[in-house]
Scaffold this motif. Structure first.
Motif, mmCIF file in Angstrom:
data_model
loop_
_atom_site.group_PDB
_atom_site.id
_atom_site.type_symbol
_atom_site.label_atom_id
_atom_site.label_comp_id
_atom_site.label_asym_id
_atom_site.label_seq_id
_atom_site.Cartn_x
_atom_site.Cartn_y
_atom_site.Cartn_z
ATOM 1 N N UNK A 1 0.776 -1.216 0.072
ATOM 2 C CA UNK A 1 0.161 -0.087 0.029
ATOM 3 C C UNK A 1 0.813 1.259 -0.252
ATOM 4 N N UNK A 2 0.786 2.066 -0.841
ATOM 5 C CA UNK A 2 1.509 3.394 -1.292
ATOM 6 C C UNK A 2 1.283 4.052 -0.063
ATOM 7 N N UNK A 3 0.218 4.325 0.376
ATOM 8 C CA UNK A 3 0.096 5.457 1.530
ATOM 9 C C UNK A 3 0.576 5.183 2.776
ATOM 10 N N UNK A 4 0.818 3.739 2.990
ATOM 11 C CA UNK A 4 1.459 3.333 4.283
ATOM 12 C C UNK A 4 2.941 3.426 4.159
ATOM 13 N N UNK A 5 3.381 2.890 2.957
ATOM 14 C CA UNK A 5 4.850 3.261 2.798
ATOM 15 C C UNK A 5 5.082 4.732 2.796
ATOM 16 N N UNK A 6 4.439 5.630 2.332
ATOM 17 C CA UNK A 6 4.802 7.058 2.407
ATOM 18 C C UNK A 6 4.714 7.513 3.872
ATOM 19 N N UNK A 7 3.612 7.157 4.755
ATOM 20 C CA UNK A 7 3.655 7.215 5.957
ATOM 21 C C UNK A 7 4.898 6.838 6.566
ATOM 22 N N UNK A 8 5.361 5.656 6.739
ATOM 23 C CA UNK A 8 6.745 5.392 7.144
ATOM 24 C C UNK A 8 7.896 6.062 6.931
ATOM 25 N N UNK A 9 8.166 6.270 5.410
ATOM 26 C CA UNK A 9 9.143 7.031 4.995
ATOM 27 C C UNK A 9 9.055 8.492 5.513
ATOM 28 N N UNK A 10 8.102 9.007 5.512
ATOM 29 C CA UNK A 10 7.930 10.460 6.032
ATOM 30 C C UNK A 10 8.484 10.593 7.499
ATOM 31 N N UNK A 11 8.084 9.674 8.241
ATOM 32 C CA UNK A 11 8.188 9.541 9.723
ATOM 33 C C UNK A 11 9.496 9.398 9.903
ATOM 34 N N UNK A 12 10.204 8.596 9.288
ATOM 35 C CA UNK A 12 11.737 8.317 9.493
ATOM 36 C C UNK A 12 12.572 9.690 8.974
ATOM 37 N N UNK A 13 12.395 9.979 7.719
ATOM 38 C CA UNK A 13 13.128 11.292 7.246
ATOM 39 C C UNK A 13 12.984 12.546 8.012
ATOM 40 N N UNK A 14 11.780 12.781 8.861
ATOM 41 C CA UNK A 14 11.329 13.945 9.547
ATOM 42 C C UNK A 14 11.275 13.979 10.861
ATOM 43 N N UNK A 15 11.349 12.464 11.516
ATOM 44 C CA UNK A 15 11.125 12.399 12.889
ATOM 45 C C UNK A 15 12.492 11.804 13.523
ATOM 46 N N UNK A 16 12.920 10.948 12.951
ATOM 47 C CA UNK A 16 14.196 10.129 13.609
ATOM 48 C C UNK A 16 15.428 10.891 13.902
ATOM 49 N N UNK A 17 16.184 10.558 14.844
ATOM 50 C CA UNK A 17 17.331 11.157 15.134
ATOM 51 C C UNK A 17 18.360 9.962 15.072
ATOM 52 N N UNK A 18 19.826 10.516 14.816
ATOM 53 C CA UNK A 18 20.850 9.465 14.669
ATOM 54 C C UNK A 18 21.603 9.648 16.000
ATOM 55 N N UNK A 19 21.841 8.627 16.751
ATOM 56 C CA UNK A 19 22.332 8.657 18.050
ATOM 57 C C UNK A 19 23.781 8.120 18.157
ATOM 58 N N UNK A 20 24.822 8.355 18.717
ATOM 59 C CA UNK A 20 26.008 7.800 18.919
ATOM 60 C C UNK A 20 26.340 7.669 20.339
ATOM 61 N N UNK A 21 26.487 6.534 20.990
ATOM 62 C CA UNK A 21 26.488 6.124 22.175
ATOM 63 C C UNK A 21 27.990 6.697 22.858
ATOM 64 N N UNK A 22 28.364 6.329 23.840
ATOM 65 C CA UNK A 22 29.637 6.659 24.705
ATOM 66 C C UNK A 22 30.687 5.606 24.086
ATOM 67 N N UNK A 23 30.207 4.382 23.755
ATOM 68 C CA UNK A 23 31.043 3.469 23.006
ATOM 69 C C UNK A 23 31.128 3.619 21.442
ATOM 70 N N UNK A 24 30.499 4.622 20.929
ATOM 71 C CA UNK A 24 30.615 4.571 19.584
ATOM 72 C C UNK A 24 29.751 3.888 18.662
ATOM 73 N N UNK A 25 28.892 3.158 19.424
ATOM 74 C CA UNK A 25 27.564 2.588 19.114
ATOM 75 C C UNK A 25 26.670 3.580 18.181
ATOM 76 N N UNK A 26 25.948 3.151 17.072
ATOM 77 C CA UNK A 26 25.339 4.062 16.451
ATOM 78 C C UNK A 26 23.950 3.527 16.122
ATOM 79 N N UNK A 27 22.841 4.190 16.377
ATOM 80 C CA UNK A 27 21.292 3.694 15.971
ATOM 81 C C UNK A 27 20.569 5.054 15.516
#
Length: 479
Positions: free
Chosen positions: A251-277
């Motif tokens: 379903x295109x609409x659901x993919x659009x919802x997920x992609x928009x959520x990640x591009x506009x809301x996600x943060x790239x976190x780097x921990x003290x040991x260098x781990x990235x998520x």
């Protein structure tokens, strides 16, 4: 339902005194937090005229229902929205990994959609939110490649590319984005049994002005060369991502919802040991973007920092009761905010980070070196052409430079590789201010020092500098 808000894909903040959230840029991470703001002169050439945007808004169809309520889809819409918000608030407080919020409220924002508001006064440095990582939707972000491939490009190649670098994210980073999209879609497919069901129910659809949602009128994207290129890049990037997600969701609409959520809301976190998520952080992702102006000393209200098991949001400055909590997503122009987030500017010429575009065509090869200089001979024209080709200009194209970014003589106070600083426009003006082919051969490496490993800013003859800046001023007068 549609809750319109956005928080950017950005990285963990640098240490204080500038603990503000960095943003993801083309091919790498670059902190946006600085010890002070550099307020820029904006130009109407790149700003989107308010009337055009209002006309675009009028052409938007009536708001569609967003993500179907996971367990409330038979309720009237307003009732379902309120129940979903109530369920989300209760979910935040559930279990041993409850979100600790100290005097904040989620409510409608004048900036659009929902926002977080202070219910009491907060002193500078006070902890406002603590969100345990157990409440976050995350994936490993080892795909982020900090080796910026564009750094190896000659300086003029970037001005000749079809994309605008601030709208583009390298393929390596997209792998992490797509992984989080897949995680989001899989959780949604589980419905009410998902551990994150209450959170998924309040993640909004894209803004109605987002390029994926609305086919922009041609007159809108033609407002400037920068906007047109940025719009084109965002569409290409997002369409490629949508195609890659199709095996996981038809379903295109659901993919659009997920992609928009990640591009506009996600943060790239780097921990003290260098781990990235790459992480979607509930509640913090409802904090809206703060846009600086040239006429105020007020700054954004919050920054965030990473602890061992949670993310903490702190007051960047003193915050008054009733004030909306905001983050600086990045030093984004109105065009960038519109293309990447669907955020429409409230007023033209207000954003201190707005940019203008200077378009340069091959005609400059035959221009005199200065006001009193004669027309260049064939040898000088050929030397100019060869030099510019070596530094990335396909001479049948136009170059499009961003100002003021491309006018920093030697780096200023910005952080990052030389290619992140621009300076291509000034380099071009310096080259065109040389009067002989011999001077071009002698001074090429100094003028294009940013294309050389370990290069340093040039010490050019005063007369060359004077002619170069005079030429730049003439170009700016045409903007």
């Amino acid at each position: 339902m549609t809750f319109m808000t956005s928080t950017p894909l950005m990285a963990s903040p640098p240490p204080r005194p500038a603990p503000r959230p960095p943003r993801l840029r083309s091919g790498g991470l670059l902190p946006s937090g600085r010890s002070g703001l550099r307020l820029r002169r904006s130009s109407s050439q790149v700003l989107l005229p308010l009337l055009t945007l209002q006309a675009c808004r009028r052409s938007v169809p009536a708001p569609r229902r967003g993500l179907e309520a996971l367990s409330l889809d038979t309720k009237p819409r307003a009732q379902a929205q309120e129940q979903q918000l109530a369920a989300f608030r209760a979910w935040l407080k559930e279990g041993n990994a409850a979100v600790q919020s100290r005097g904040v409220r989620l409510q409608r924002s004048p900036l659009g959609g929902l926002g977080l508001f202070a219910q009491k006064n907060f002193p500078q440095g006070a902890v406002i939110l603590e969100v345990p990582f157990e409440k976050c939707l995350e994936v490993d972000a080892h795909h982020f490649d900090l080796d910026d491939a564009t750094v190896l490009q000659p300086i003029l190649a970037r001005a000749a590319e079809e994309y605008d670098v601030d709208a583009f994210v390298e393929v390596e980073a997209q792998k992490a984005v797509l992984a989080l999209c897949q995680r989001l879609l899989l959780e949604r497919q589980q419905g009410a049994s998902s551990k994150f069901a209450e959170y998924l129910a309040v993640i909004p659809d894209p803004s109605e002005l987002h390029p994926l949602q609305l086919r922009w009128p041609k007159r809108l994207s033609e407002q400037s060369a920068l906007l047109s290129r940025m719009h084109h890049t965002v569409l290409e990037r997002d369409n490629a991502c949508m195609e890659a997600l199709q095996p996981f969701e038809q379903v295109w609409k659901r993919r659009c919802w997920a992609l928009n959520a990640v591009w506009t809301r996600a943060v790239h976190l780097v921990g003290a040991e260098g781990e990235e998520r790459l992480s979607l952080v509930p509640l913090m992702d409802f904090m809206n973007h703060w846009t600086p102006t040239r006429s105020t000393s007020e700054t954004w209200s919050c920054f965030y920092e990473i602890a061992s098991d949670h993310l903490a949001v702190r007051a960047e400055r003193a915050i008054s009761k009733g004030e909306e909590l905001t983050l600086l997503y990045g030093e984004f122009s109105d065009a960038q905010l519109l293309c990447n987030y669907g955020i429409c500017p409230e007023m033209p010429c207000r954003n201190a980070f707005d940019e203008a575009a200077v378009s340069i065509g091959p005609y400059v090869l035959s221009s005199p070196a200065g006001e009193e200089a004669a027309a260049p001979d064939g040898a000088l024209v050929a030397a100019r052409a060869a030099c510019l080709a070596r530094h990335g200009w396909a001479l049948q194209q136009k170059l499009v430079f961003r100002v003021p970014q491309e006018l920093r003589p030697s780096g200023g106070d910005r952080v990052g590789p030389a290619h992140e600083e621009g300076r291509g426009l000034l380099a071009l003006a310096r080259l065109l201010s040389l009067e002989t082919a011999e001077e071009v051969a002698q001074l090429e490496d100094e003028i294009f020092w940013m294309d050389l490993p370990g290069g340093s800013a040039p010490d050019l003859p005063l007369q060359v500098e004077k002619r170069a800046w005079q030429r730049v001023l003439e170009w700016l007068q045409e903007v």
